[in-house]
Scaffold this active site. Structure first.
Site, PDB file in Angstrom:
ATOM      1  N   THR A   1     -88.818 -60.135  42.524  1.00  0.00           N
ATOM      2  CA  THR A   1     -88.409 -60.643  41.555  1.00  0.00           C
ATOM      3  C   THR A   1     -87.186 -61.069  40.448  1.00  0.00           C
ATOM      4  OG1 THR A   1     -87.737 -57.853  42.341  1.00  0.00           O
ATOM      5  CG2 THR A   1     -86.921 -58.663  40.719  1.00  0.00           C
TER       6      THR A   1
ATOM      7  N   CYS B   1     -78.895 -46.828  64.305  1.00  0.00           N
ATOM      8  CA  CYS B   1     -77.963 -47.096  63.471  1.00  0.00           C
ATOM      9  C   CYS B   1     -77.918 -48.227  63.029  1.00  0.00           C
ATOM     10  CB  CYS B   1     -76.575 -46.928  64.038  1.00  0.00           C
ATOM     11  SG  CYS B   1     -77.063 -45.531  65.229  1.00  0.00           S
TER      12      CYS B   1
HETATM   13  N1  ASP Z   1     -90.836 -56.692  46.377  1.00  0.00           N
HETATM   14  C1  ASP Z   1     -90.006 -56.786  45.616  1.00  0.00           C
HETATM   15  C2  ASP Z   1     -89.628 -58.544  47.277  1.00  0.00           C
HETATM   16  O1  ASP Z   1     -89.369 -58.344  48.328  1.00  0.00           O
HETATM   17  C3  ASP Z   1     -88.654 -57.272  45.868  1.00  0.00           C
HETATM   18  C4  ASP Z   1     -87.674 -58.325  45.071  1.00  0.00           C
HETATM   19  O2  ASP Z   1     -87.589 -59.258  45.419  1.00  0.00           O
HETATM   20  O3  ASP Z   1     -86.247 -57.545  44.988  1.00  0.00           O
HETATM   21  O4  ASP Z   1     -90.395 -59.491  46.576  1.00  0.00           O
END
Ligand code: ASP
Length: 346
Positions: free
Chosen positions: A16, A282
């Protein structure tokens, strides 16, 4: 102390953090990383040198795999002498697995390797990516007065906290505090200053040089227990051809069903040479197979305690140890020891 002659290699794998919103459709897409400073102009104000390298095709970290871990090791090995530290931009989904794997594959590090990412793309106004990226870069060049790096291990930096990579777990799909290190204290906290817990830092062996490992054996699986797990399911899993190890995610302090069929199947796996490591489902706490009858039975049939290791680190460690070409006895021995601070043996 920030060293202004320092340099960092920023390795962009995807996730992201490297995305922007398509103005027309609103969909997230990767941007050309060469234009990073357009989105994070603050980078120009950092006084040290930042070079970057990127995966040819940026990936969602759901597509991360051992081949790509090897690629990361190869990039770091190739550039190790040229830089003071390394920052890996990585999707959050599998970051804990990658950080765990790299902690074993990069042996005797004397420089920081920091993984970071974000929950919101860097092209969004409220992004958490800028903060994570800028502080991770600063940590990557931070040194003491003798010019020694403060951080000498693989870490995850996320929302103001620096954690040992192989102790992290992704805990939230939305919140900016996406990671936690439940079984080990944080290594640093970034507020107005970055406060390190120097005494907790993993250090390379004296007079050692870094070693870069790139052989992993993927004949490892995870079996998560749940009420209702059947002999068919368990039998099918232990019958996987070539399987060498199972990370058995048990309940609580390492407990599992006491039913005869269950114990017989696990005992059969152990007898066939499969290493079974008991890791708790856990988030926090440790396996103690002598606490309950249901844990004791596992111990008696030869299941190993994973103590407080995370599932992510257990899988990576098994891949790494078998990748070294060790035999079953040696792998068992190393699973009971801490190699890079991944486990607390009481
Ligand atoms: N789906 C994305 C990834 O892991 C989520 C992220 O980057 O936070 O590449």
């Amino acid at each position: 102390m920030l060293d202004y002659n320092a340099s960092v290699l920023l390795i962009y794998t995807g996730g992201t953090i490297g995305m922007i919103e398509d103005a027309e459709t609103g969909a997230l897409k990767s941007f050309n990383f060469n234009y990073l400073t357009e989105f994070v102009p603050e980078l120009k104000r950092l006084k040290f040198k930042i070079d970057s390298i990127q995966f040819k095709i940026p990936i969602d970290s759901s597509d991360m795999n051992p081949e790509k871990w090897k690629k990361l090791v190869w990039i770091i090995e190739d550039n190790y002498e040229k830089y003071d530290g390394f920052v890996i931009l990585h999707g959050t989904d599998t970051m804990a697995y990658s950080a765990s794997a790299l902690s074993f594959m990069l042996e005797n590090l004397n420089k920081p390797v920091i993984l970071t990412g974000s929950q919101l793309p860097i092209g969004k106004i409220r992004t958490d990516g800028k903060e994570n990226l800028i502080t991770a870069l600063e940590i990557a060049v931070d040194k003491n007065a003798n010019g020694k790096a403060f951080v000498t291990e693989v870490c995850v930096f996320f929302q103001n906290i620096l954690m040992r990579g192989n102790r992290t777990t992704k805990i939230n799909a939305a919140n900016f505090r996406a990671f936690n290190s439940f079984n080990f204290p944080i290594l640093a906290e970034a507020g107005t200053q970055i406060r390190y817990q120097h005494e907790l830092m993993h250090r390379p062996l004296k007079n050692s040089t870094p070693k870069f490992h790139n052989l992993l054996d993927t004949n490892v699986t995870i079996i998560k227990l749940f009420p209702g797990i059947s002999p068919q399911i368990l039998n099918a899993m232990i019958a996987i051809p070539g399987l060498k190890a199972i990370v058995l995610e048990t309940y609580g302090a390492g407990n599992a069903p006491t039913e005869k069929w269950f114990l017989e199947i696990i005992a059969e796996a152990v007898k066939n040479g499969i290493i079974v490591v008991n890791v708790t489902q856990c988030a926090s706490g440790s396996v103690d197979m002598s606490r309950y009858e249901s844990g004791r039975a596992l111990k008696e049939i030869g299941v190993l305690s994973g103590y407080d290791i995370t599932t992510e680190a257990a899988v990576a460690k098994l891949m790494f140890l078998f990748g070294l070409g060790l035999d079953r006895k040696e792998v068992k021995m190393y699973m009971k020891m801490s190699l890079v601070g991944e486990i607390t043996i009481e």
